[in-house]
Design an enzyme around this catalytic site. Structure first.
Site, PDB file in Angstrom:
ATOM      1  N   CYS A   1     -10.142  21.363  13.779  1.00  0.00           N
ATOM      2  CA  CYS A   1     -10.498  20.144  13.051  1.00  0.00           C
ATOM      3  C   CYS A   1     -11.982  20.250  12.779  1.00  0.00           C
ATOM      4  CB  CYS A   1     -10.186  18.900  13.886  1.00  0.00           C
ATOM      5  SG  CYS A   1     -10.889  17.361  13.204  1.00  0.00           S
TER       6      CYS A   1
ATOM      7  N   CYS B   1     -11.280  19.911   5.708  1.00  0.00           N
ATOM      8  CA  CYS B   1     -10.402  19.239   6.667  1.00  0.00           C
ATOM      9  C   CYS B   1      -9.188  20.136   6.879  1.00  0.00           C
ATOM     10  CB  CYS B   1      -9.971  17.875   6.122  1.00  0.00           C
ATOM     11  SG  CYS B   1      -8.674  17.056   7.077  1.00  0.00           S
ATOM     12  N   ASN B   2      -8.931  20.489   8.127  1.00  0.00           N
ATOM     13  CA  ASN B   2      -7.796  21.361   8.409  1.00  0.00           C
ATOM     14  C   ASN B   2      -6.470  20.704   8.060  1.00  0.00           C
ATOM     15  OD1 ASN B   2      -8.646  23.957  10.194  1.00  0.00           O
ATOM     16  ND2 ASN B   2     -10.056  22.270  10.551  1.00  0.00           N
ATOM     17  N   THR B   3      -6.307  19.426   8.413  1.00  0.00           N
ATOM     18  CA  THR B   3      -5.051  18.728   8.132  1.00  0.00           C
ATOM     19  C   THR B   3      -4.776  18.700   6.638  1.00  0.00           C
ATOM     20  OG1 THR B   3      -5.338  17.334  10.099  1.00  0.00           O
ATOM     21  CG2 THR B   3      -3.781  16.574   8.431  1.00  0.00           C
TER      22      THR B   3
ATOM     23  N   TYR C   1      -6.302  11.097   8.648  1.00  0.00           N
ATOM     24  CA  TYR C   1      -5.295  11.935   8.003  1.00  0.00           C
ATOM     25  C   TYR C   1      -4.264  12.446   9.003  1.00  0.00           C
ATOM     26  CZ  TYR C   1      -7.949  12.406   3.602  1.00  0.00           C
ATOM     27  OH  TYR C   1      -8.573  12.171   2.412  1.00  0.00           O
ATOM     28  N   GLY C   2      -4.729  12.740  10.219  1.00  0.00           N
ATOM     29  CA  GLY C   2      -3.854  13.381  11.200  1.00  0.00           C
ATOM     30  C   GLY C   2      -2.647  12.555  11.589  1.00  0.00           C
TER      31      GLY C   2
ATOM     32  N   HIS D   1     -14.228  18.167  12.651  1.00  0.00           N
ATOM     33  CA  HIS D   1     -15.071  17.351  13.529  1.00  0.00           C
ATOM     34  C   HIS D   1     -15.412  18.072  14.836  1.00  0.00           C
ATOM     35  CE1 HIS D   1     -14.134  13.716  11.123  1.00  0.00           C
ATOM     36  NE2 HIS D   1     -15.135  13.152  11.771  1.00  0.00           N
TER      37      HIS D   1
END
Length: 244
Positions: free
Chosen positions: A163, A49-51, A17-18, A165
């Site tokens: 993020c 997910c931050n994005t 996504y990033g 992850h």
């Protein structure tokens, strides 16, 4: 909330996504969560997910008729606990450039400074660790060095893992920061997991759950990619893997 059944959705077919544009991420996340909501009829959705959250959260809330909890960088708690006012944030390219992050910085880092660095390679290291593989300390060191490049006075004392992850690598990041880069031993890494969990529990407070099967993980991509995580997922109580 041990009685609440969970579906973990891994959009491997849509990664990363990033590196996508904001329009691509928004369309992908809204469309995918819409289809999943129709199929699984969840009571709540969390965009882990931050994005995706910083880009598509408002759109998804407009589309779905259930509560939607987003994941945003833990800049507020970092600012509230920092002793020096110098805060770092590691994230994907998509997250570190978002206006949402600008607004968090303006609101909570008024007397300090927020250093940002895009470190997408950390995602691969986290995925490797999940599969029982090695973690490349050189990649971690490069991310931390990039973050601290403008911290000439060595005042950085809080690092936001922007993020979902990255918290998987917290122990390794801490070791590299202190032992390899000479950062102070009281430096702290922060993420938003506890706040997100509290928010979900609050929104579902008082609801009864009747479990009719195991927790599951589903993926949009090759199911073998998710099956490689079978043992790791089992430690979190996720015992069934399916393709979406």
């Amino acid at each position: 909330m041990p009685s609440a059944p969970i579906i973990l959705a891994a959009d491997y077919a849509g990664l990363p996504y990033g590196k996508k544009t904001e329009a691509e991420v928004a369309a992908r996340v809204a469309g995918l969560l819409g289809r999943m909501s129709e199929r699984y009829e969840p009571r709540l959705a969390c965009i882990a997910c931050n994005t995706a959250s910083t880009i598509a959260l408002d759109m998804v809330r407009d589309v779905l008729e259930i509560p939607v909890v987003g994941t945003v960088p833990a800049i507020k708690p970092a600012a509230l606990t920092s002793k020096t006012g110098v805060i770092g944030m590691l994230g994907t390219q998509g997250t570190v450039r978002q206006p949402y992050v600008d607004r968090l910085e303006a609101e909570f880092v008024k007397q300090g400074k927020l250093l940002r660095f895009a470190a997408p390679d950390l995602v691969d290291e986290a995925e490797s660790k999940l599969r029982g593989g090695p973690v490349n300390r050189t990649v971690l060191k490069a991310a931390l060095e990039g973050l601290g490049e403008h911290d000439h006075e060595m005042k950085l004392d809080r690092i936001v893992l922007g993020c979902t992850h990255f918290p998987l690598l917290e122990d390794e990041l801490m070791e590299v920061a202190v032992k390899d880069l000479g950062m102070p031993p009281d430096i702290r890494f922060l993420d938003g997991a506890e706040g997100i969990a509290r928010r979900i529990a609050h929104l579902l407070d008082g609801q009864d759950f009747a479990r009719n099967g195991p927790n599951r993980a589903v993926t949009t991509g090759d199911i073998s990619t998710l099956q490689e995580l079978k043992d790791t997922l089992a430690t979190y109580g996720i015992d069934q893997i399916d393709r979406f």
